[in-house]
Design a protein around this motif. Structure first.
Motif, mmCIF file in Angstrom:
data_model
loop_
_atom_site.group_PDB
_atom_site.id
_atom_site.type_symbol
_atom_site.label_atom_id
_atom_site.label_comp_id
_atom_site.label_asym_id
_atom_site.label_seq_id
_atom_site.Cartn_x
_atom_site.Cartn_y
_atom_site.Cartn_z
ATOM 1 N N ALA A 1 0.830 -1.205 0.000
ATOM 2 C CA ALA A 1 0.000 0.000 0.000
ATOM 3 C C ALA A 1 0.868 1.260 0.000
ATOM 4 C CB ALA A 1 -0.941 -0.006 1.205
ATOM 5 N N VAL A 2 1.946 1.256 0.787
ATOM 6 C CA VAL A 2 2.864 2.404 0.806
ATOM 7 C C VAL A 2 3.490 2.578 -0.574
ATOM 8 C CG1 VAL A 2 5.077 3.257 1.714
ATOM 9 C CG2 VAL A 2 3.353 2.352 3.279
ATOM 10 N N VAL B 1 4.099 5.719 -5.520
ATOM 11 C CA VAL B 1 4.151 5.780 -6.975
ATOM 12 C C VAL B 1 3.057 6.708 -7.514
ATOM 13 C CG1 VAL B 1 3.872 4.399 -9.087
ATOM 14 C CG2 VAL B 1 5.320 3.565 -7.224
ATOM 15 N N GLU B 2 1.852 6.619 -6.929
ATOM 16 C CA GLU B 2 0.759 7.523 -7.327
ATOM 17 C C GLU B 2 1.174 8.977 -7.225
ATOM 18 O OE1 GLU B 2 -2.922 7.273 -5.137
ATOM 19 O OE2 GLU B 2 -3.174 5.172 -5.672
ATOM 20 N N LEU B 3 1.915 9.303 -6.163
ATOM 21 C CA LEU B 3 2.358 10.676 -5.932
ATOM 22 C C LEU B 3 3.601 11.035 -6.733
ATOM 23 C CD1 LEU B 3 1.846 10.904 -2.065
ATOM 24 C CD2 LEU B 3 0.428 11.947 -3.851
ATOM 25 N N GLY B 4 4.199 10.060 -7.408
ATOM 26 C CA GLY B 4 5.399 10.310 -8.200
ATOM 27 C C GLY B 4 6.637 10.562 -7.355
ATOM 28 N N SER C 1 10.066 9.346 -5.195
ATOM 29 C CA SER C 1 11.082 8.304 -5.060
ATOM 30 C C SER C 1 11.094 7.863 -3.596
ATOM 31 C CB SER C 1 12.460 8.852 -5.443
ATOM 32 O OG SER C 1 12.888 9.813 -4.481
ATOM 33 N N GLN C 2 11.769 6.752 -3.318
ATOM 34 C CA GLN C 2 11.898 6.322 -1.926
ATOM 35 C C GLN C 2 12.625 7.383 -1.107
ATOM 36 O OE1 GLN C 2 13.779 2.459 -1.888
ATOM 37 N NE2 GLN C 2 11.826 1.397 -2.111
ATOM 38 N N THR C 3 13.612 8.020 -1.698
ATOM 39 C CA THR C 3 14.367 9.060 -0.997
ATOM 40 C C THR C 3 13.471 10.247 -0.665
ATOM 41 O OG1 THR C 3 16.405 8.360 -2.084
ATOM 42 C CG2 THR C 3 16.387 10.578 -1.145
ATOM 43 N N GLU C 4 12.634 10.648 -1.609
ATOM 44 C CA GLU C 4 11.726 11.778 -1.361
ATOM 45 C C GLU C 4 10.729 11.443 -0.260
ATOM 46 O OE1 GLU C 4 11.604 13.871 -5.762
ATOM 47 O OE2 GLU C 4 10.465 12.011 -5.434
ATOM 48 N N LEU C 5 10.179 10.222 -0.284
ATOM 49 C CA LEU C 5 9.256 9.820 0.772
ATOM 50 C C LEU C 5 9.979 9.797 2.112
ATOM 51 C CD1 LEU C 5 6.594 8.835 1.914
ATOM 52 C CD2 LEU C 5 7.221 6.512 1.193
ATOM 53 N N ALA C 6 11.197 9.277 2.115
ATOM 54 C CA ALA C 6 11.977 9.217 3.355
ATOM 55 C C ALA C 6 12.170 10.620 3.942
ATOM 56 C CB ALA C 6 13.333 8.562 3.093
ATOM 57 N N GLU C 7 12.509 11.573 3.108
ATOM 58 C CA GLU C 7 12.706 12.950 3.581
ATOM 59 C C GLU C 7 11.411 13.519 4.151
ATOM 60 O OE1 GLU C 7 14.320 15.051 0.219
ATOM 61 O OE2 GLU C 7 16.255 14.013 0.375
ATOM 62 N N ALA D 1 3.162 12.326 4.974
ATOM 63 C CA ALA D 1 4.056 12.326 3.816
ATOM 64 C C ALA D 1 3.364 11.801 2.564
ATOM 65 C CB ALA D 1 5.300 11.492 4.118
ATOM 66 N N LEU D 2 2.458 10.844 2.747
ATOM 67 C CA LEU D 2 1.750 10.241 1.618
ATOM 68 C C LEU D 2 0.413 10.918 1.329
ATOM 69 C CD1 LEU D 2 2.484 6.491 2.430
ATOM 70 C CD2 LEU D 2 3.414 7.806 0.506
ATOM 71 N N GLU D 3 0.124 11.968 2.111
ATOM 72 C CA GLU D 3 -1.120 12.729 1.935
ATOM 73 C C GLU D 3 -2.343 11.831 2.022
ATOM 74 O OE1 GLU D 3 -0.641 14.912 -1.737
ATOM 75 O OE2 GLU D 3 1.320 15.666 -1.107
#
Length: 117
Positions: A47-48, A53-56, A58-64, A94-96
């Motif tokens: 799900a994460v 991916v829906e939000l476009g 990267s793993q790094t961006e989500l991590a930040e 972070a995932l809105e």
């Protein structure tokens, strides 16, 4: 490799639990809990990943955004890590998404995009 690691990596123990359940046999409660936790981790990770991916992102961006490291996001998406509640709250922001927690962990993992109240 530690003793029994092959069985866990190959999920043969989990398959045994499933087979026993299907046959109506008794399942060790500790194994059943382990299998349920693994299922929950896999569903949450998927799900994460889908939402990221829906939000476009990267793993790094989500991590930040979530105050994590990229390897932590990778482990989470791979189902190898179940987040704490505070981390779940940060991930939701972070995932809105809104986090909906059910009293029954057998319910499927569900993320809902944030909606106006």
């Amino acid at each position: 490799m530690r003793e029994g690691a092959e069985d866990v990596a190959g999920h043969s123990k989990w398959k045994t639990v499933k087979a026993k359940r299907l046959a109506g046999g008794e399942v060790n409660p500790e194994y059943a809990a382990m299998v349920e936790e693994a299922r929950l981790g896999q569903e949450l990770g998927a799900a994460v990943y889908r939402r990221r991916v829906e939000l476009g992102l990267s793993q790094t961006e989500l991590a930040e955004r979530a105050g994590m490291t990229q390897p932590q996001v990778s482990r989470l998406e791979g189902g190898a890590h179940l987040p704490t509640i505070p981390l779940m709250v940060r991930l939701a922001a972070a995932l809105e998404i809104d986090v909906v927690m059910h009293g029954d962990i057998s319910a499927p993992v569900e993320f809902r995009a944030i909606t106006a109240a």
